[in-house]
Design a protein around this motif. Structure first.
Motif, short mmCIF file in Angstrom:
data_model
loop_
_atom_site.label_atom_id
_atom_site.label_comp_id
_atom_site.label_asym_id
_atom_site.label_seq_id
_atom_site.Cartn_x
_atom_site.Cartn_y
_atom_site.Cartn_z
N TYR A 1 32.16 -55.21 1.03
CA TYR A 1 33.16 -54.33 0.42
C TYR A 1 33.04 -52.87 0.88
O TYR A 1 33.74 -52.01 0.38
CB TYR A 1 33.10 -54.42 -1.12
CG TYR A 1 31.70 -54.29 -1.68
CD1 TYR A 1 31.17 -53.05 -2.00
CD2 TYR A 1 30.91 -55.41 -1.88
CE1 TYR A 1 29.88 -52.93 -2.50
CE2 TYR A 1 29.64 -55.31 -2.39
CZ TYR A 1 29.12 -54.06 -2.69
OH TYR A 1 27.85 -53.95 -3.18
N GLN B 1 29.29 -57.87 -8.86
CA GLN B 1 28.30 -58.24 -7.86
C GLN B 1 27.43 -57.05 -7.54
O GLN B 1 27.83 -55.90 -7.71
CB GLN B 1 28.95 -58.81 -6.60
CG GLN B 1 29.57 -57.79 -5.67
CD GLN B 1 30.22 -58.44 -4.48
OE1 GLN B 1 31.32 -58.98 -4.60
NE2 GLN B 1 29.57 -58.40 -3.33
N CYS B 2 26.21 -57.35 -7.08
CA CYS B 2 25.24 -56.32 -6.75
C CYS B 2 24.55 -56.68 -5.45
O CYS B 2 24.21 -57.84 -5.22
CB CYS B 2 24.21 -56.21 -7.88
SG CYS B 2 22.98 -54.91 -7.63
N ASP B 3 24.35 -55.69 -4.61
CA ASP B 3 23.55 -55.85 -3.40
C ASP B 3 22.31 -54.98 -3.56
O ASP B 3 22.40 -53.77 -3.76
CB ASP B 3 24.37 -55.42 -2.17
CG ASP B 3 25.46 -56.41 -1.85
OD1 ASP B 3 25.14 -57.42 -1.21
OD2 ASP B 3 26.61 -56.21 -2.28
N ASP C 1 34.72 -59.83 -12.81
CA ASP C 1 33.67 -60.21 -11.86
C ASP C 1 32.78 -59.02 -11.60
O ASP C 1 33.15 -57.88 -11.88
CB ASP C 1 34.25 -60.77 -10.56
CG ASP C 1 34.84 -59.71 -9.66
OD1 ASP C 1 35.46 -58.75 -10.17
OD2 ASP C 1 34.69 -59.80 -8.43
N PHE D 1 22.77 -54.92 -13.47
CA PHE D 1 24.05 -55.22 -14.12
C PHE D 1 24.18 -54.47 -15.45
O PHE D 1 25.27 -54.05 -15.83
CB PHE D 1 24.22 -56.73 -14.29
CG PHE D 1 24.35 -57.44 -12.97
CD1 PHE D 1 25.56 -57.46 -12.30
CD2 PHE D 1 23.25 -58.05 -12.38
CE1 PHE D 1 25.68 -58.09 -11.07
CE2 PHE D 1 23.37 -58.68 -11.15
CZ PHE D 1 24.57 -58.70 -10.49
N GLY E 1 27.25 -51.95 -5.59
CA GLY E 1 27.90 -53.02 -6.32
C GLY E 1 29.39 -52.78 -6.46
O GLY E 1 29.90 -51.71 -6.12
N ARG E 2 30.03 -53.79 -6.96
CA ARG E 2 31.46 -53.69 -7.24
C ARG E 2 31.80 -54.68 -8.34
O ARG E 2 31.07 -55.65 -8.56
CB ARG E 2 32.32 -53.95 -5.99
CG ARG E 2 32.10 -55.32 -5.37
CD ARG E 2 33.33 -55.95 -4.77
NE ARG E 2 34.45 -56.04 -5.67
CZ ARG E 2 34.63 -57.00 -6.59
NH1 ARG E 2 33.74 -57.96 -6.76
NH2 ARG E 2 35.71 -56.99 -7.34
N GLY E 3 32.90 -54.40 -9.02
CA GLY E 3 33.34 -55.31 -10.05
C GLY E 3 34.74 -54.95 -10.53
O GLY E 3 35.16 -53.81 -10.43
N THR F 1 18.21 -58.81 -12.70
CA THR F 1 19.34 -58.81 -13.64
C THR F 1 19.63 -57.42 -14.19
O THR F 1 20.72 -57.17 -14.70
CB THR F 1 19.08 -59.76 -14.82
OG1 THR F 1 17.95 -59.28 -15.55
CG2 THR F 1 18.84 -61.18 -14.34
#
Length: 152
Positions: free
Chosen positions: A6, A77-79, A75, A42, A121-123, A39
């Motif tokens: 992304y 996600q994390c990198d 949604d 998040f 991250g993105r969501g 975790t």
């Protein structure tokens, strides 16, 4: 740095962040190896997202019982890029990436005080009707506030 789907140009992407809030890594967030459990970011996203939405002026609207809409995370996600340890201070950045009819894609970046990039991250969050659970389009004023912050 690893390729993150992304982010097309990291330097440009990084410069677009204007909002951040600090978090302190707490002892209970670490695992038996002493680093932050995978975790935990998040939770950092949630904290920073809510602080950002309060800053924009949305949380007061969404928490008003008379209002018929709420935000729902669709949604996330994390990198993971660098380890974090107890007592590290992390600056979690949030920005609008893409605006939809009833949704907004937010991007996140976490950096230590020394500038070390820990995660990206993105969501997507979607504004939904409290009663029906169906997506509800942004009100004009809300859309304008989000568009001002959209860098694309």
């Amino acid at each position: 740095m690893k390729n993150i789907s992304y982010i097309s140009d990291f330097k440009t992407w990084e410069k677009e962040f204007e909002f951040s809030c600090p978090v302190q890594v707490r002892f209970y967030e670490t695992d038996m190896y002493g680093h932050v459990n995978n975790t935990v970011p998040f939770g950092y996203f949630e904290y920073a997202r809510i602080e950002y939405l309060k800053h924009v002026g949305f949380m007061e609207y969404w928490t008003d019982p008379e209002n018929g809409t709420i935000p729902v995370v669709a949604d996330l996600q994390c990198d993971f890029l660098a380890e974090m340890f107890f007592d590290d201070r992390i600056h979690v950045y949030v920005k609008v990436h893409e605006l939809g009819r009833s949704s907004v894609d937010l991007h996140y970046m976490g950096k230590k005080d020394d500038g070390t990039l820990c995660f990206t991250g993105r969501g997507t969050i979607v504004q939904v009707n409290r009663k029906t659970g169906r997506p509800e389009p942004w009100k004009r004023e809300m859309k304008e506030l989000l568009e001002k912050r959209n860098k694309n």
